[in-house]
Enzyme design. Structure first.
Site, PDB file in Angstrom:
ATOM      1  N   ASP A 157       0.683  -1.245   0.035  1.00 43.83           N
ATOM      2  CA  ASP A 157      -0.065  -0.026  -0.102  1.00 43.83           C
ATOM      3  C   ASP A 157       0.852   1.159   0.170  1.00 43.83           C
ATOM      4  O   ASP A 157       0.720   2.046   0.696  1.00 43.83           O
ATOM      5  CB  ASP A 157      -0.954  -0.049   1.060  1.00 43.83           C
ATOM      6  N   LYS A 159       2.041   4.770  -1.114  1.00 43.83           N
ATOM      7  CA  LYS A 159       1.466   5.963  -1.543  1.00 43.83           C
ATOM      8  C   LYS A 159       1.938   7.112  -0.824  1.00 43.83           C
ATOM      9  O   LYS A 159       2.498   6.947   0.340  1.00 43.83           O
ATOM     10  CB  LYS A 159      -0.111   5.913  -1.738  1.00 43.83           C
ATOM     11  N   ASN A 162       1.394   7.393   2.819  1.00 49.75           N
ATOM     12  CA  ASN A 162       2.079   6.382   3.711  1.00 49.75           C
ATOM     13  C   ASN A 162       3.629   6.740   3.684  1.00 49.75           C
ATOM     14  O   ASN A 162       4.475   5.972   4.142  1.00 49.75           O
ATOM     15  CB  ASN A 162       1.993   4.952   3.101  1.00 49.75           C
ATOM     16  N   ASP A 178       2.829   2.066   7.953  1.00 46.89           N
ATOM     17  CA  ASP A 178       1.745   1.219   7.542  1.00 46.89           C
ATOM     18  C   ASP A 178       2.238  -0.160   6.557  1.00 46.89           C
ATOM     19  O   ASP A 178       1.384  -0.775   5.970  1.00 46.89           O
ATOM     20  CB  ASP A 178       0.602   1.946   6.621  1.00 46.89           C
ATOM     21  N   THR A 197      -9.459   2.070  -4.331  1.00 42.32           N
ATOM     22  CA  THR A 197      -8.854   2.997  -4.468  1.00 42.32           C
ATOM     23  C   THR A 197      -7.684   2.696  -5.053  1.00 42.32           C
ATOM     24  O   THR A 197      -6.436   2.904  -4.277  1.00 42.32           O
ATOM     25  CB  THR A 197      -8.566   4.013  -3.401  1.00 42.32           C
TER      26      THR A 197
END
Length: 395
Positions: A157, A159, A162, A178, A197
């Site tokens: 994840d 992005k 993060n 995360d 998303t």
């Protein structure tokens, strides 16, 4: 304003509330809310606490399996094992996991706090980063993710939200956060949520809604998208591009370097992006290959990163060796006498200042003007006792 953890909207469990004082909401994310918290026993220590509501994942899971259940892995021992792995990860460019509390309905992750905020906000504020700064941040991201992969942890994840910044300065460490969350909330559950998303997700994840086979190169794709955004201040894939649906853009790696945003960016930077945003994972650069790319062969940048990392390690070591608050308090009290009213007044000021230094609440975004100190009228009260009653308001 400081509030009891038990009175927050998140209904923090009593064991957590007894140990940490919740200050304010720092942000909201797909996987939970993040609060600024202080250690009850030592106000000088501030953390970010991420509260993951497991119920939010229940409806997205398809079925339990040998390793995942509707919310968490079925075995409490498995969860504890994953927590221990995350706590043992040590890298200057990765947020340190200080403590984890696991309950049937919620997961509490007590994390190192990065006061510079999210990379996303920095990019928006500056309308894109200059090439050197983007290179400095990206090099650190590669080092961090390469380290995670060496420990068999795939982020999944990545992005800009993060990627956190250790300070408000341009030349700062980045902190990846995360990571490993899928190990704790259940991989299938998390993947189904994230696919809602998909802007940063690799095509192999989207094609199977996260249920197919993929490897650590999904992180390489996401890193390529992040580098694109840092340099151009707009995403390579978006719902705003009306000629093709977002999912199809990603599946085909359909993006371009528009002249208006890329004319001043080096060919090497664009080449590296083109090596990472590749549909065929077998041909996509991994982190080690990316680190060897010509664009990152910048001695000035590498030296800057090494200095930042060394400073972070030294600071962490110094904190670990810091005298206990009890030792500091005893030393303060030994040096305060009460021979006259003037001395008493002076000593009260000394005690106040000493407590403020010990609490160190002016670190980061917590400014001194936001803090109201309360001291007992009896100036013989210890700093540790004063701390528990000293803070009344924090914006």
């Amino acid at each position: 304003m400081f509030v009891s953890a038990k009175s927050t909207s998140s209904s923090v469990h009593s064991d957590v509330a007894d140990k940490y004082l919740v200050s304010k909401l720092l942000g909201k994310g797909a996987c939970g809310d993040v609060f600024l918290v202080f250690l009850e026993a030592d106000f000088s220590r501030q953390f970010a606490m991420k509260i993951v509501d497991k119920k939010s994942f229940t409806s997205t899971i398809i079925a339990p399996s040998a390793t995942t259940s509707g919310v968490l892995r079925s075995s409490a021992n498995d969860v504890l094992s994953e927590v221990n792995i995350l706590k043992q990860l040590q890298h200057p460019c990765i947020i340190h996991v200080h403590e984890v509390f696991d309950y049937p309905d919620r997961l509490y992750l007590v994390l190192e706090r990065a006061i510079g905020g999210e990379l996303f906000d920095r990019v928006v504020k500056k309308d894109g980063l200059d090439e050197f700064t983007a290179k400095l941040y990206f090099y650190q991201m590669l080092l961090a993710i390469e380290y995670l992969h060496s420990k068999n942890v795939v982020h999944r994840d990545l992005k800009p939200e993060n990627i956190l910044l250790a300070s408000e300065a341009d030349m700062t460490l980045i902190k990846v956060t995360d990571f490993g969350l899928s190990k704790l909330v259940g991989e299938q559950s998390l993947m189904k949520t994230l696919c809602g998303t998909p802007n940063y997700l690799a095509p192999e994840i989207i094609k199977t809604s996260g249920m197919g086979h993929y490897n650590s190169k999904v992180d390489s794709w996401s890193l390529g998208v992040i580098l694109f955004i840092m340099l151009a201040a707009y995403p390579p894939f978006s719902d705003d591009y009306n000629d093709m649906p977002l999912v199809e853009q990603i599946k085909k790696a359909r993006f371009s370097f528009a002249d208006h945003a890329w004319k001043s960016v080096s060919k090497e930077a664009k080449n590296l992006i083109s090596k990472m945003i590749v549909v065929n994972a077998a041909k996509r650069f991994n982190c080690t290959q990316a680190l060897r790319h010509n664009w990152l062969k910048d001695e000035v940048m590498v030296k800057q990163v090494e200095e930042l990392m060394k400073k972070d390690i030294d600071t962490r070591d110094a904190t670990a060796k810091k005298p206990s608050s009890e030792d500091v308090n005893a030393s303060v009290m030994q040096n305060i006498s009460h021979e006259s009213e003037a001395d008493l007044l002076n000593n009260t000021v000394q005690l106040k200042n000493s407590c403020k230094e010990n609490a160190d609440l002016t670190v980061g975004n917590v400014s001194e003007k936001d803090i109201v100190w309360k001291l007992e009228e009896d100036s013989s009260e210890s700093c540790s006792g004063a701390k528990k009653a000293k803070v009344d308001k924090l914006n």
